[in-house]
Every structure is written in structure tokens, then in C-alpha cells.
Design an enzyme around this catalytic site. Sequence first.
Site, PDB file in Angstrom:
ATOM      1  CE1 TYR A  43      12.361  -9.815   0.782  1.00  0.00           C
ATOM      2  CE2 TYR A  43      13.966 -10.117   2.539  1.00  0.00           C
ATOM      3  CZ  TYR A  43      13.559 -10.338   1.240  1.00  0.00           C
ATOM      4  OH  TYR A  43      14.346 -11.091   0.404  1.00  0.00           O
TER       5      TYR A  43
ATOM      6  CE  LYS B  31      14.327  -7.438  -0.915  1.00  0.00           C
ATOM      7  NZ  LYS B  31      15.558  -7.960  -0.246  1.00  0.00           N
TER       8      LYS B  31
ATOM      9  CE1 TYR C  43       8.532 -25.257  10.722  1.00  0.00           C
ATOM     10  CE2 TYR C  43       7.796 -24.391  12.830  1.00  0.00           C
ATOM     11  CZ  TYR C  43       7.943 -25.450  11.956  1.00  0.00           C
ATOM     12  OH  TYR C  43       7.483 -26.675  12.318  1.00  0.00           O
TER      13      TYR C  43
ATOM     14  NE  ARG D  32      15.856 -18.045   1.161  1.00  0.00           N
ATOM     15  CZ  ARG D  32      17.099 -17.740   0.748  1.00  0.00           C
ATOM     16  NH1 ARG D  32      17.334 -17.387  -0.496  1.00  0.00           N
ATOM     17  NH2 ARG D  32      18.113 -17.799   1.589  1.00  0.00           N
TER      18      ARG D  32
ATOM     19  CB  ILE E  66      15.893  -4.029  -1.383  1.00  0.00           C
ATOM     20  CG1 ILE E  66      15.269  -2.769  -0.778  1.00  0.00           C
ATOM     21  CG2 ILE E  66      16.953  -4.596  -0.444  1.00  0.00           C
ATOM     22  CD1 ILE E  66      14.609  -2.980   0.575  1.00  0.00           C
TER      23      ILE E  66
ATOM     24  CB  THR F  19      17.658 -12.601   4.232  1.00  0.00           C
ATOM     25  OG1 THR F  19      17.172 -11.760   3.167  1.00  0.00           O
ATOM     26  CG2 THR F  19      16.607 -12.635   5.331  1.00  0.00           C
TER      27      THR F  19
END
Length: 297
Positions: A134, A162, A108, A139, A209, A45
Amino acid sequence: MRFEGTYVAMVTPFDENKNIDEEGFRSNINYLIDQGVDGLVGAGTTGESATLNHEEHQRVIEILVDEVDGRVQTVAGTGSNATSEAVALTKFSADVGADAALLITPYYNKPQQHALIDHYGTVAAECDIPIIAYNVPSRTGTDIAVETVVELAKIDGVDAVKEASGSVDKVSDIYRALSLEGLEDDFNILSGEDSLTLPIMAVGGTGVISASANIDGKRMALMVNSILNDDYTRAFELHYEMLDIIRALFIESNPVPVKTAMNLMGLPAGPFRQPLCEMKEENLEILKKALKDSDLI
């Protein structure tokens, strides 16, 4: 597969026409390896994967694997809000030789917790490559619950998470829950919040990360290695040395500040793809001051 140390969530450099700057990307790969990091993430991302088409996404992963040539671990960003697309990208990454795949939770859609288990289980079953889940609810709108992480840890091929929920308490709960199941040595927790890397590792994390490592990889690697070697005195020093620049790098949406910083430092980064755009002037001044104070410009 064990994930330990400093992994860089690499930006995707663009040229003036906003096409992928392939030579610039190769240059950044070599720069970061020289900084002493343990792994590189391409087409994640931070690499603006949301605005890469499929061919570009695959090309970034190909370049990453080719240029690294086994010197550090290579991690391909292969997440999607469609499981079928995540499978296709993950299969491609395995085929071209990536060491692992990083899959953001479907965004979403807001899949239920049992749907997340099915999603990662499907990718793991169909793709022969270690997977890092992740979790970044700010987000995506979806938060992987502690109990769900434990179930993911039981899936063959899902080897790490992550964790970017921003909660050290949650990481503590994850590590304790994994320990109760005897999974803490086989499933790694990586910090997804640069400024929380020290406390996350102190309660069971094995590395980070990092987006900020694009510009300050040497100090991030030194801090992480200090923690792994139980040298918390040095780790505290490095944490506080980096704190202001890390905060400045997230003053606007990632990766806008980090690409801006790289441009100021003379590293290949280039422009952004819409809908991202240049920083507000007042925030740019804050970033410049932090870079100067950190002796990066």
C-alpha cells in the site's frame, strides 16, 4: 492471487464508549456484500488501525473472516512501521483464514527503497498469504518508486499494489515497467484514490480499494465492473455521478467524513478515537449537501 474489482476499506464502528461495535461491524459486512462488492478490508487505515490495540486489531480480522464466510475476498490490514509487528499480524491473518493482507509502507521511519524491498520480502517469506503493498506517501512520508514496485512484483507472494500517490502518470509508468518485465498479468494495480479509479483503471489498474464504497458501494462496483467490461460510456456516467460525494468524503482526514456520513445514513459507525474528532460545522454542511444530492440521505 488476482485482485480485481471493488474492495471496501471498511471503517471500524465503535459504540458510545468507543469500544468495537462487533454487531455493527457484522451488519456493515452484510450490507456491503449486498451492495455487490468483490472484497472487504478490515483493520486497515480507514478502520482506524492506528488506534486499535493488538487484541482489537486481531478481533476485527477474526470477525471479518467469520462473517464473510467465503462470500467475497477478505483482506486484513496488517501493516506496521516495525517489520516484526507486520509479520506477526500477517501470520495471524493467514492463520485465521484471511484471503490476503494489505500492508501500508512503514510510516515515519522513511525506509530506503531497497529497505522497502527487504521489508515486503521478509513478510512474504515468513507468511503464507498473498500480499498487497500500500503506497500512500501523503500519510506515511514514503513513496514506493516505480522501479521498486517492479522489484516487489518479482517477490513470490507480493501480488499487487494499492497505489494512492495521486498520480495517474505514475500508474502508467508502473504498468509500462511491469509490461517490459512480462509481469503485468501476474501483478495487479489497485486504485487507492477513489476519484481517480476510472483513469487509473484506464491505464492498467484492475480495481479499487475504496473508502467511499462504505456508503456508495453499489455505484462504485457498477463503475468498476463497467470498466472491466469495456463499457466506458456507463463508467463515465457513474464517475461523474459520484465525484461530488467522493470529494466531500475527503474534505477532512479519512475516515472522519465517511464515518460521519454513515452515522447520518443510519449505518453503524459511531464516534472516532482521538486524535481524530468531529468535523468542522462548515464541512459537515458540505457533506450533508453532497449526501442529499446523491440521494443517500
